[in-house]
Design a protein around this motif. Structure first.
Motif, short mmCIF file in Angstrom:
data_model
loop_
_atom_site.label_atom_id
_atom_site.label_comp_id
_atom_site.label_asym_id
_atom_site.label_seq_id
_atom_site.Cartn_x
_atom_site.Cartn_y
_atom_site.Cartn_z
N THR A 1 -46.48 70.46 -25.70
CA THR A 1 -47.23 71.69 -25.96
C THR A 1 -48.32 71.46 -27.01
OG1 THR A 1 -45.54 72.37 -27.58
CG2 THR A 1 -45.33 73.20 -25.34
N LEU A 2 -48.11 70.49 -27.90
CA LEU A 2 -49.12 70.20 -28.92
C LEU A 2 -50.37 69.60 -28.29
CD1 LEU A 2 -49.83 69.99 -31.97
CD2 LEU A 2 -48.81 67.70 -31.93
N ARG B 1 -48.51 74.49 -22.97
CA ARG B 1 -48.14 75.43 -24.03
C ARG B 1 -48.11 76.87 -23.51
NH1 ARG B 1 -51.32 73.45 -27.62
NH2 ARG B 1 -53.09 74.87 -27.54
N ASP B 2 -49.11 77.24 -22.71
CA ASP B 2 -49.15 78.59 -22.16
C ASP B 2 -48.03 78.81 -21.16
OD1 ASP B 2 -51.36 79.11 -23.68
OD2 ASP B 2 -52.81 78.83 -22.07
N LEU B 3 -47.70 77.76 -20.39
CA LEU B 3 -46.64 77.87 -19.38
C LEU B 3 -45.28 78.08 -20.03
CD1 LEU B 3 -45.76 77.66 -16.39
CD2 LEU B 3 -45.52 75.19 -16.75
N ILE C 1 -29.00 65.92 -27.73
CA ILE C 1 -29.77 66.01 -26.49
C ILE C 1 -30.74 67.20 -26.53
CG2 ILE C 1 -29.61 66.41 -24.00
CD1 ILE C 1 -26.92 64.93 -24.08
N LEU C 2 -30.26 68.34 -27.02
CA LEU C 2 -31.12 69.52 -27.15
C LEU C 2 -32.28 69.26 -28.10
CD1 LEU C 2 -28.40 72.32 -27.30
CD2 LEU C 2 -30.09 72.00 -25.48
N PHE C 3 -32.00 68.56 -29.20
CA PHE C 3 -33.06 68.23 -30.15
C PHE C 3 -34.12 67.36 -29.50
CE2 PHE C 3 -34.63 64.87 -33.00
CZ PHE C 3 -35.48 65.64 -33.79
N VAL C 4 -33.68 66.35 -28.70
CA VAL C 4 -34.63 65.46 -28.02
C VAL C 4 -35.48 66.26 -27.04
CG1 VAL C 4 -34.84 63.52 -26.42
CG2 VAL C 4 -33.19 63.41 -28.29
N ILE C 5 -34.84 67.17 -26.28
CA ILE C 5 -35.59 68.02 -25.35
C ILE C 5 -36.64 68.85 -26.08
CG2 ILE C 5 -35.40 70.01 -23.79
CD1 ILE C 5 -32.65 68.94 -22.98
N GLN C 6 -36.22 69.46 -27.20
CA GLN C 6 -37.14 70.30 -27.97
C GLN C 6 -38.27 69.48 -28.57
OE1 GLN C 6 -37.33 73.32 -27.91
NE2 GLN C 6 -38.28 74.14 -29.74
N TYR C 7 -37.95 68.27 -29.01
CA TYR C 7 -38.97 67.40 -29.61
C TYR C 7 -40.02 67.00 -28.57
CZ TYR C 7 -41.04 63.56 -32.25
OH TYR C 7 -41.92 62.73 -32.89
N ILE C 8 -39.55 66.61 -27.38
CA ILE C 8 -40.47 66.24 -26.29
C ILE C 8 -41.32 67.45 -25.90
CG2 ILE C 8 -40.62 65.51 -23.87
CD1 ILE C 8 -38.09 63.85 -24.37
N ASN C 9 -40.67 68.62 -25.84
CA ASN C 9 -41.40 69.84 -25.51
C ASN C 9 -42.49 70.13 -26.54
OD1 ASN C 9 -41.84 72.63 -24.42
ND2 ASN C 9 -40.92 73.19 -26.38
N SER C 10 -42.18 69.94 -27.81
CA SER C 10 -43.17 70.21 -28.87
C SER C 10 -44.35 69.26 -28.77
CB SER C 10 -42.52 70.12 -30.25
OG SER C 10 -42.09 68.80 -30.53
N LEU C 11 -44.09 67.99 -28.40
CA LEU C 11 -45.19 67.03 -28.23
C LEU C 11 -46.07 67.41 -27.05
CD1 LEU C 11 -43.45 63.56 -28.83
CD2 LEU C 11 -44.94 64.84 -30.39
#
Length: 216
Positions: A80-81, A87-89, A68-78
């Motif tokens: 912010t990209l 990204r600034d927030l 679940i953490l990986f999915v959250i981080q992956y969505i976050n990276s998309l």
């Protein structure tokens, strides 16, 4: 003995599993971790600790929070990209600490960054005095980026991912209308199509999102 065998198997499995998860999260130096990255890594470490302690529970129950953490981080990276504002927030934005040899006291208070921190990082970079600094930025990672007065002039990005960086225009003592006019003269009508733009040697340099071509 059976319990020890279970611990060994879990340790090997989790080691390989975490390596795969971190590899899929992308490459970033430890010192460059954002707050979001740090929170995710700490939580993953806690999940691994529970997985090694609670050997009576199915391994999937222990690794489910990691997934679940990986999915959250992956969505976050998309997110912010594709969006600089997001990204600034989430990751934060560099803070101008020194400008033309003058310390920005208000920004230091805002970032809870004291003079001892500043002087320590100056010593680490081999910078002798505040007066020798043209610009110094406190990066989101906590690193101080220093540009000296006798070095080449600092070239600031004016457009990033289709967004005008207003504070960089302010540093250059330029207006938004000036940038739009320069882009128009160079044949760029839509800011949304600009991936990167800077102003150097009295020329506007632009790279578009679609073609990746650089025109001046």
């Amino acid at each position: 003995m059976e319990m020890y065998g279970e611990i060994i198997l879990r340790t090997v499995f989790l080691y390989i599993f975490i390596l795969i998860v971190f590899r899929m999260m992308g490459k970033r130096e430890v010192g460059e971790l954002s707050i979001m990255d740090l929170v995710v890594f700490i939580l993953i470490a806690e999940c691994v600790a529970f997985a090694l302690e609670e050997v009576d529970k199915p391994i999937f129950q222990n690794i489910l929070p990691i997934i679940i953490l990986f999915v959250i981080q992956y969505i976050n990276s998309l997110m912010t990209l594709k969006n600089k504002n997001v990204r600034d927030l989430i990751d934060g934005d560099p803070s101008l600490i020194v400008e033309k040899g003058v310390i920005n006291q208000e920004e230091m208070k805002k970032q809870r960054y004291n003079l001892d921190d500043l002087f320590q990082q100056m010593r680490e970079e081999g910078v002798p005095s505040i007066q020798s600094i043209d610009y110094a930025f406190l990066e989101p990672s906590g690193k101080l980026s220093i540009f000296l007065k006798n070095e080449d002039p600092l070239i600031l990005p004016l457009v990033v991912d289709g967004y005008i960086v207003e504070k960089h225009l302010k540093l250059m003592k330029k207006e938004r209308s000036w940038l739009l006019e320069k882009l128009k003269e160079a044949g760029y009508e839509k800011i949304d199509n600009v991936f990167y733009c800077c102003y150097e040697n009295d020329k506007i340099h632009v790279q578009l999102k679609t073609t990746g071509n650089d025109r001046s």
